[in-house]
Design an enzyme around this catalytic site. Structure first.
Site, short mmCIF file in Angstrom:
data_model
loop_
_atom_site.label_atom_id
_atom_site.label_comp_id
_atom_site.label_asym_id
_atom_site.label_seq_id
_atom_site.Cartn_x
_atom_site.Cartn_y
_atom_site.Cartn_z
N GLY A 180 0.80 -1.22 0.00
CA GLY A 180 0.00 0.00 0.00
C GLY A 180 0.83 1.27 0.00
O GLY A 180 0.33 2.33 0.40
N SER A 181 2.09 1.21 -0.49
CA SER A 181 2.89 2.44 -0.49
C SER A 181 2.30 3.46 -1.46
O SER A 181 2.34 4.67 -1.21
CB SER A 181 4.35 2.15 -0.84
OG SER A 181 4.45 1.73 -2.17
N ASN A 182 1.72 2.99 -2.55
CA ASN A 182 1.08 3.93 -3.48
C ASN A 182 -0.18 4.54 -2.89
O ASN A 182 -0.50 5.70 -3.13
CB ASN A 182 0.77 3.24 -4.82
CG ASN A 182 1.99 3.19 -5.70
OD1 ASN A 182 2.43 4.21 -6.21
ND2 ASN A 182 2.57 2.00 -5.84
N MET A 260 -2.97 -7.33 -7.55
CA MET A 260 -2.27 -8.31 -8.35
C MET A 260 -3.18 -9.33 -9.04
O MET A 260 -2.74 -10.38 -9.48
CB MET A 260 -1.21 -9.03 -7.50
CG MET A 260 -0.19 -8.06 -6.88
SD MET A 260 0.50 -6.84 -8.05
CE MET A 260 1.64 -7.88 -8.92
N ASN A 277 -4.38 2.01 -13.39
CA ASN A 277 -3.39 1.13 -12.77
C ASN A 277 -2.02 1.79 -12.86
O ASN A 277 -1.76 2.57 -13.77
CB ASN A 277 -3.37 -0.22 -13.50
CG ASN A 277 -2.40 -1.20 -12.85
OD1 ASN A 277 -2.31 -1.28 -11.63
ND2 ASN A 277 -1.66 -1.94 -13.67
N HIS A 279 1.94 0.58 -13.17
CA HIS A 279 2.71 -0.63 -13.47
C HIS A 279 4.21 -0.28 -13.43
O HIS A 279 4.62 0.74 -13.97
CB HIS A 279 2.32 -1.16 -14.85
CG HIS A 279 3.06 -2.42 -15.21
ND1 HIS A 279 2.72 -3.65 -14.69
CD2 HIS A 279 4.15 -2.61 -15.99
CE1 HIS A 279 3.55 -4.55 -15.14
NE2 HIS A 279 4.44 -3.95 -15.94
N ASP A 311 -7.91 -2.29 -19.32
CA ASP A 311 -8.88 -2.95 -20.20
C ASP A 311 -8.78 -4.46 -19.97
O ASP A 311 -8.18 -4.89 -18.98
CB ASP A 311 -8.65 -2.55 -21.67
CG ASP A 311 -7.27 -2.96 -22.17
OD1 ASP A 311 -6.61 -3.78 -21.49
OD2 ASP A 311 -6.87 -2.48 -23.25
N ASP A 315 -2.02 -5.27 -18.66
CA ASP A 315 -1.26 -4.01 -18.72
C ASP A 315 -1.26 -3.41 -20.13
O ASP A 315 -0.25 -2.92 -20.61
CB ASP A 315 0.18 -4.24 -18.23
CG ASP A 315 0.21 -4.84 -16.83
OD1 ASP A 315 -0.59 -4.40 -15.98
OD2 ASP A 315 1.03 -5.74 -16.57
N GLU A 344 6.89 6.02 -8.66
CA GLU A 344 5.43 5.81 -8.73
C GLU A 344 4.70 6.73 -7.75
O GLU A 344 3.63 7.26 -8.06
CB GLU A 344 5.08 4.36 -8.34
CG GLU A 344 5.44 3.33 -9.37
CD GLU A 344 5.15 1.92 -8.88
OE1 GLU A 344 5.03 1.04 -9.74
OE2 GLU A 344 5.05 1.68 -7.66
C1 GAR Z 1 3.84 -1.23 -7.23
O1 GAR Z 1 5.20 -1.17 -7.54
C2 GAR Z 1 3.02 -1.41 -8.49
O2 GAR Z 1 3.59 -0.81 -9.60
C3 GAR Z 1 2.99 -2.90 -8.65
O3 GAR Z 1 2.88 -3.40 -7.34
C4 GAR Z 1 3.54 -2.51 -6.44
C5 GAR Z 1 2.59 -2.25 -5.29
O4 GAR Z 1 3.22 -1.55 -4.27
N1 GAR Z 1 1.90 -3.29 -9.47
C6 GAR Z 1 1.98 -4.20 -10.44
O5 GAR Z 1 2.98 -4.86 -10.66
C7 GAR Z 1 0.70 -4.41 -11.23
N2 GAR Z 1 0.95 -5.10 -12.46
P1 GAR Z 1 2.34 -0.92 -3.09
O6 GAR Z 1 1.37 -1.99 -2.61
O7 GAR Z 1 3.36 -0.60 -2.04
O8 GAR Z 1 1.63 0.29 -3.62
#
Ligand code: GAR
Length: 360
Positions: A180-182, A260, A277, A279, A311, A315, A344
């Protein structure tokens, strides 16, 4: 025939017994209903249509305060009952104390129990579910009307007078499977005013995901949806439940933040061009899992991150924004992942804000 005032449990049980004797069915639902909106009216009409009379169990004023805080209820139980009894769909109102209406269910023994679509039969309170099972009540989950909620109405009323529609906050639902850092970066951007948004729901396919904990700590509704038995996939029931919950949350945009699993129908059609999303690569390069490992293993000297619309492909949706990140000779794959992740956290909130600004 509708009663004109609050009924006792005994009166309502007598109503149920009269209906039973005439081979008719009493429907029961419960809620706060302190600011009636069209969503409620439609929901109650649907509930009434499940049987021959509808009783609404209203949380007492004290019960609402305990559930929703000192600023609620907006109207007293007597007023709320009066308004409800003015509706064609409502035949009786009872008032209950405490958080659960278990005692009312047990006393009334309704034939049908109706609940708003932010629940599933499995996510009903265990105590209430046991009382319903003991009463042999049929359980119906009704679809909530998207975009209409008391919370939303209160939010609009609290906006400064004259706030133009375009300046209002965009409602976001966030889906994540992990750290969940994003999501954290999004909350920080909201707090800093970089993005005018509110998060109405956080949803995860993993019960222990940190993103759910972060949401609960921030007072944001957080739900786990069981993905089903197949690894790395969401089964049909999970896709449906996610769709129902997203609709019920009133979300305008669905934000995938480390989610995921692939979303399929009915979610994609319910939110066309409304699912974003992030990526960890410069798409179209390195779609799929562990994109940073793919880039590092390929000996690339540069990678990055991409925000895109979702979609039916992997990706593959329209690209909205990208940021480049170098891969240094001394990097291992983990160093690349961390550098992408930092990028990100800057790119995604900004891209969400930019995209939200383009919505009508
Ligand atoms: C992120 O780096 C994101 O780009 C990736 O999962 C990580 C989640 O980090 N997503 C994918 O690979 C989707 N295809 P987070 O849970 O710390 O936000």
């Amino acid at each position: 025939m509708a009663s004109s005032s609050i009924s006792s449990l005994a009166e309502t049980r007598a109503l149920r017994d009269r209906l039973q004797a005439a081979s008719r069915r009493l429907v029961f639902t419960n809620g706060v209903f302190d600011l009636l909106h069209a969503g409620h009216v439609r929901y109650l009409a649907q509930a009434r249509a499940l049987g021959d009379a509808l009783v609404v169990a209203l949380n007492s004023d004290e019960s609402v305060r305990a559930l929703k805080g000192p600023s609620r209820p907006l109207n007293t139980a007597a007023d709320r009952a009066e308004v409800l009894l003015g509706l064609r769909s409502v035949d009786a109102v009872v008032v209950f104390d405490g958080e659960r209406c278990t005692d009312a269910i047990t006393a009334i023994q309704p034939h049908v129990y109706a609940k708003g679509g932010d629940y599933t039969p499995d996510s009903l309170n265990r105590e209430e579910k046991a009382a319903l099972d003991a009463a042999a009540s049929a359980i119906h989950i009704l679809e909530l009307v998207p975009g209409r909620s008391t919370t939303d109405t209160i939010r609009k009323m609290n906006e400064p007078t004259g706030t133009p529609a375009g300046a209002r906050r965009t409602r976001l639902a966030v889906l994540g499977s992990g750290q969940g850092s994003n999501f954290e970066a999004l909350l920080a951007a909201m707090a800093a005013g970089t993005i005018e948004a509110e998060v109405t729901l956080v949803l995860s396919d993993r019960a222990d995901a940190r993103i759910l904990r972060l949401a609960r700590e921030a007072g944001i509704p957080a739900v786990y949806v069981d993905p089903g038995s197949e690894p790395n996939k969401l089964d049909d029931a999970a896709q449906k439940e996610i769709c129902d919950r997203l609709r019920a949350s009133g979300a305008e945009l669905v934000i995938l933040a480390g989610f995921m699993k692939r979303l399929r129908e009915p979610v994609l059609s319910a939110f066309p061009e409304r699912i974003l999303n992030v990526h960890p690569s410069l798409l179209p390069a390195y779609p799929g899992r562990e994109a940073w490992v793919q880039a590092w293993t390929a000996g690339a000297t540069e990678t990055g991150c991409t925000v895109h619309l979702v979609d039916a492909g992997i990706d593959s949706g329209r690209l909205l924004a990208q940021a480049r990140v170098p891969i240094l000779p001394t990097d291992d794959a983990e160093a690349v992942r961390a550098r992408i992740n930092a990028a990100e956290q800057v790119l995604y909130p900004q891209a969400i804000a930019n995209y939200a600004a383009t919505l009508a």
